[in-house]
Design an enzyme around this catalytic site. Structure first.
Site: not given
Length: 196
Positions: A84, A178, A180
């Protein structure tokens, strides 16, 4: 192995957790650390630039003295993944940037900042990966958009339908989404293999 997550602003703890889990799944001894000072750079085998706000990350990287040494390490081949805002930081050209913003300019892509609009326009969608047949759930939060690959060195790594949303260039990975923010560590595992 130590992986430094630039810990100045953004979703740092999520990347640390995902990286530690990916290391465990790969059977690799190591840990992810909060990277805040230039002197920590000598300890790391790879760097992650997290999501957050690219203007703030850029300013803080300069203020802490991380900007120039991180740029040099990436140019010298240290594996790096930007997600991002991290993708924005890595990009060669950034549409919608303000004149005072500085970027690392190591990844040959043109991106458009906040191409997906406001926070309320965020979404999740299945992403196709170049290295695995199983779809990956991409979490897009006020994401930048890769609008052009600027050299043959850049290879698509992830697609949302037919649009490239992740790229790889030698030691560099840049993602609009993302990884994560899911329980799926395949992207982190793929990245960590660059540092093994």
């Amino acid at each position: 192995m130590k992986v430094g997550v630039i810990g100045l602003q953004g979703d740092v703890s999520e990347h640390i957790d995902a990286t530690n889990l990916a290391l465990k799944k790969l059977g690799v001894s190591g840990e992810a650390i909060w990277l805040k000072k230039p002197e920590q750079l000598k300890e790391v085998s790879a760097i992650i630039i997290p999501g957050g706000e690219s203007t703030t990350i850029s300013r803080l990287m300069q203020k802490t003295g991380l900007f120039e040494p991180v740029k040099k390490l990436i140019e010298d081949g240290l594996p790096v993944m930007g997600t991002c805002a991290g993708l924005i930081m890595l990009s060669r050209e950034v549409l919608g940037a303000t004149p005072e913003q500085r970027f690392l300019e190591v990844l040959d892509v043109r991106v458009n900042r906040n191409a997906y609009g406001r926070q309320v326009d965020s979404f999740e969608a299945p992403v196709r990966l170049s290295f695995d047949d199983e779809p990956f759930i991409g979490v897009f939060i006020r994401a930048p958009r890769i609008v052009e690959l600027l050299s043959d060195r850049v290879k698509p790594l992830a697609w949302l339908e037919d649009r490239v949303v992740g790229v790889e260039q030698d030691n560099i990975i840049g993602l609009e989404f993302h990884p994560e923010l899911t329980d799926d560590t395949r992207v982190h595992e793929y990245f960590l293999k660059k540092a093994l």
